[in-house]
Design a protein around this motif. Structure first.
Motif, PDB file in Angstrom:
ATOM      1  N   TRP A  11       0.824  -1.222   0.000  1.00 32.78           N
ATOM      2  CA  TRP A  11       0.000   0.000   0.000  1.00 32.78           C
ATOM      3  C   TRP A  11       0.855   1.268   0.000  1.00 32.78           C
ATOM      4  CZ3 TRP A  11      -4.514  -0.870   4.067  1.00 32.78           C
ATOM      5  CH2 TRP A  11      -5.258  -1.996   3.676  1.00 32.78           C
ATOM      6  N   LYS A  12       2.157   1.121   0.240  1.00 36.95           N
ATOM      7  CA  LYS A  12       3.068   2.271   0.318  1.00 36.95           C
ATOM      8  C   LYS A  12       2.532   3.285   1.342  1.00 36.95           C
ATOM      9  CE  LYS A  12       4.221   1.233  -4.401  1.00 36.95           C
ATOM     10  NZ  LYS A  12       4.948   1.599  -5.599  1.00 36.95           N
ATOM     11  N   MET A  13       2.586   4.587   1.048  1.00 33.95           N
ATOM     12  CA  MET A  13       2.128   5.583   2.017  1.00 33.95           C
ATOM     13  C   MET A  13       0.738   6.076   1.614  1.00 33.95           C
ATOM     14  SD  MET A  13       4.282   8.867   3.430  1.00 33.95           S
ATOM     15  CE  MET A  13       3.833   9.973   2.099  1.00 33.95           C
ATOM     16  N   GLY A  95      14.289  -3.980   0.969  1.00 29.67           N
ATOM     17  CA  GLY A  95      14.961  -3.716  -0.308  1.00 29.67           C
ATOM     18  C   GLY A  95      14.052  -3.236  -1.419  1.00 29.67           C
ATOM     19  N   HIS A  96      12.863  -2.700  -1.056  1.00 19.31           N
ATOM     20  CA  HIS A  96      12.016  -2.163  -2.126  1.00 19.31           C
ATOM     21  C   HIS A  96      12.779  -1.064  -2.873  1.00 19.31           C
ATOM     22  CE1 HIS A  96       8.735  -0.191  -4.225  1.00 19.31           C
ATOM     23  NE2 HIS A  96       8.062  -1.323  -4.065  1.00 19.31           N
ATOM     24  N   SER A  97      12.572  -0.985  -4.175  1.00 21.76           N
ATOM     25  CA  SER A  97      13.364  -0.033  -4.984  1.00 21.76           C
ATOM     26  C   SER A  97      13.136   1.410  -4.559  1.00 21.76           C
ATOM     27  CB  SER A  97      13.039  -0.198  -6.465  1.00 21.76           C
ATOM     28  OG  SER A  97      11.693   0.125  -6.690  1.00 21.76           O
ATOM     29  N   TYR A 167      10.870 -10.133  -7.590  1.00 25.13           N
ATOM     30  CA  TYR A 167      11.591  -9.502  -8.699  1.00 25.13           C
ATOM     31  C   TYR A 167      10.729  -8.358  -9.216  1.00 25.13           C
ATOM     32  CZ  TYR A 167      13.083  -8.400 -13.393  1.00 25.13           C
ATOM     33  OH  TYR A 167      13.453  -7.710 -14.511  1.00 25.13           O
ATOM     34  N   GLU A 168      11.256  -7.146  -9.099  1.00 25.79           N
ATOM     35  CA  GLU A 168      10.491  -5.967  -9.500  1.00 25.79           C
ATOM     36  C   GLU A 168      11.347  -5.079 -10.387  1.00 25.79           C
ATOM     37  OE1 GLU A 168       7.141  -5.061  -6.581  1.00 25.79           O
ATOM     38  OE2 GLU A 168       8.924  -4.144  -5.755  1.00 25.79           O
ATOM     39  N   PRO A 169      11.242  -5.220 -11.705  1.00 27.74           N
ATOM     40  CA  PRO A 169      12.002  -4.310 -12.566  1.00 27.74           C
ATOM     41  C   PRO A 169      11.566  -2.867 -12.286  1.00 27.74           C
ATOM     42  CG  PRO A 169      10.400  -5.598 -13.846  1.00 27.74           C
ATOM     43  CD  PRO A 169      10.369  -6.124 -12.457  1.00 27.74           C
ATOM     44  N   ILE A 173       7.631  -0.366 -12.182  1.00 27.34           N
ATOM     45  CA  ILE A 173       6.932  -0.045 -10.932  1.00 27.34           C
ATOM     46  C   ILE A 173       6.224   1.297 -11.049  1.00 27.34           C
ATOM     47  CG2 ILE A 173       7.212   0.444  -8.470  1.00 27.34           C
ATOM     48  CD1 ILE A 173       9.465  -1.526  -8.388  1.00 27.34           C
ATOM     49  N   GLY A 174       4.914   1.243 -10.922  1.00 26.23           N
ATOM     50  CA  GLY A 174       4.107   2.460 -10.937  1.00 26.23           C
ATOM     51  C   GLY A 174       4.072   3.159 -12.280  1.00 26.23           C
ATOM     52  N   THR A 175       4.558   2.517 -13.318  1.00 22.43           N
ATOM     53  CA  THR A 175       4.652   3.172 -14.626  1.00 22.43           C
ATOM     54  C   THR A 175       3.533   2.744 -15.571  1.00 22.43           C
ATOM     55  OG1 THR A 175       6.025   1.366 -15.464  1.00 22.43           O
ATOM     56  CG2 THR A 175       7.182   3.272 -14.537  1.00 22.43           C
ATOM     57  N   GLY A 212       6.753  -8.212  -9.499  1.00 18.13           N
ATOM     58  CA  GLY A 212       6.122  -6.928  -9.182  1.00 18.13           C
ATOM     59  C   GLY A 212       6.430  -5.898 -10.242  1.00 18.13           C
ATOM     60  N   GLY A 213       5.420  -5.097 -10.585  1.00 15.89           N
ATOM     61  CA  GLY A 213       5.601  -4.040 -11.588  1.00 15.89           C
ATOM     62  C   GLY A 213       4.358  -3.917 -12.423  1.00 15.89           C
ATOM     63  N   SER A 214       3.445  -3.021 -11.973  1.00 22.04           N
ATOM     64  CA  SER A 214       2.209  -2.726 -12.709  1.00 22.04           C
ATOM     65  C   SER A 214       1.341  -3.967 -12.962  1.00 22.04           C
ATOM     66  CB  SER A 214       2.530  -1.987 -14.011  1.00 22.04           C
ATOM     67  OG  SER A 214       3.164  -0.750 -13.719  1.00 22.04           O
ATOM     68  N   VAL A 215       1.307  -4.867 -11.979  1.00 23.37           N
ATOM     69  CA  VAL A 215       0.370  -5.998 -12.089  1.00 23.37           C
ATOM     70  C   VAL A 215      -1.041  -5.467 -11.857  1.00 23.37           C
ATOM     71  CG1 VAL A 215      -0.371  -8.188 -11.061  1.00 23.37           C
ATOM     72  CG2 VAL A 215       2.071  -7.705 -11.335  1.00 23.37           C
ATOM     73  N   VAL A 234       2.142  -6.339  -5.478  1.00 22.68           N
ATOM     74  CA  VAL A 234       1.279  -5.428  -6.234  1.00 22.68           C
ATOM     75  C   VAL A 234       1.185  -4.090  -5.511  1.00 22.68           C
ATOM     76  CG1 VAL A 234      -1.042  -5.163  -7.195  1.00 22.68           C
ATOM     77  CG2 VAL A 234      -0.075  -7.462  -6.889  1.00 22.68           C
ATOM     78  N   GLY A 235       1.494  -3.002  -6.209  1.00 19.79           N
ATOM     79  CA  GLY A 235       1.395  -1.673  -5.613  1.00 19.79           C
ATOM     80  C   GLY A 235       0.030  -1.063  -5.870  1.00 19.79           C
ATOM     81  N   GLY A 236      -0.049  -0.223  -6.897  1.00 21.68           N
ATOM     82  CA  GLY A 236      -1.261   0.552  -7.190  1.00 21.68           C
ATOM     83  C   GLY A 236      -2.549  -0.258  -7.165  1.00 21.68           C
ATOM     84  N   ALA A 237      -2.555  -1.413  -7.809  1.00 19.59           N
ATOM     85  CA  ALA A 237      -3.796  -2.186  -7.931  1.00 19.59           C
ATOM     86  C   ALA A 237      -4.223  -2.819  -6.611  1.00 19.59           C
ATOM     87  CB  ALA A 237      -3.646  -3.258  -9.015  1.00 19.59           C
TER      88      ALA A 237
END
Ligand code: PEP
Length: 251
Positions: A11-13, A95-97, A167-169, A173-175, A212-215, A234-237
């Protein structure tokens, strides 16, 4: 820890506490594939109130998004792995990018954080992945190998069962741009081989490697059905309960 299918939401911040509780409850009460382990990496401030709302039987686990490499001390604003353990938070992301980028977290520091988390009984979701420049120069596999060698591979084989790799290129991420299923599979297979070379076949076969990366609900199935992809971070979604449930159910 045997190889499991995991979908973790970062969920990040984002969300205030009320919104966070509502989102967690929507996921808890949603129709979910019982084969999929669900992890919610919520802001620190939300860990305790959300923990109170999530039933142990729901199969949903909580994660912190980071922790310090010391148990206690004069580190203003930091989060102690010992306290996470006493709160019975099972997982921590290391170790999140975004932390590597904005907080200058080096591979060496991450090695120390991983050790501190494991010493405190936490399971670690360790993130790795290359930037766009590195991908374009075709150095992505070597780059990720170095990330693993300088941080994760300091872990001894007996504690590898407490590790999940994500593995998160960074370029995905978020793009909105996702690695193709083939790109994800290529890197996941390479990571599994690195684990095999370092720790042997049993550990390599059993470790869960998440992508991970825009899933999103619309692309999860194609990525998750790859042989070496064991779910996603999964971030945004993950902030949209219906999309996140769709991802959970795309096994
Ligand atoms: C992440 O933050 O780990 C992530 C993968 O974000 P997003 O899904 O938004 O790309």
């Amino acid at each position: 820890m045997a190889r499991r299918f995991i979908v973790a939401g970062n969920w990040k911040m984002n969300t205030n506490i009320e919104e966070g509780i509502l989102l967690a409850e929507q996921i808890q009460h949603g129709q979910r594939n019982p084969e999929t382990e669900v992890i919610l990496a919520v802001p620190y401030t939300h860990l305790f109130p959300i923990k109170k709302k999530i039933k142990a039987s729901s199969g949903i686990r909580l994660a912190a998004q980071n922790c310090h490499d010391r148990n206690a001390g004069a580190f203003t604003g930091e989060i102690s792995p010992t306290v996470l353990n006493t709160m019975k938070i099972p997982y921590v992301i290391i170790g999140h990018s975004e932390r590597r980028m904005y907080n200058n977290e080096s591979n060496e520091l991450l090695a120390s954080k991983i050790q501190a988390a494991l010493n405190n009984g936490l399971k670690v979701i360790f993130c790795c992945g290359e930037s766009l420049d590195i991908r374009r120069s075709n150095e992505h596999v070597n780059f990720v190998k170095q990330q693993l060698e300088e941080s994760l591979f300091t872990v001894d084989s007996t504690t590898m069962k407490h590790i999940v790799i994500a593995y998160e290129p960074v370029w995905a991420i978020g793009t909105g741009e996702t690695a193709s299923p083939q790109q994800a599979q290529e890197m996941h297979a390479a990571i599994r081989k690195m684990i095999h070379n370092k720790y042997g076949k049993r550990i390599a076969d059993n470790i869960s490697i998440l992508y991970g990366g825009s899933v999103k609900g619309s692309n999860a199935k194609d990525i998750f059905c790859q042989e070496d992809v064991d779910g996603g971070l999964v971030g945004g979604a993950s902030l949209d309960s219906s999309d996140f449930l769709k991802i959970i159910n795309s096994l």
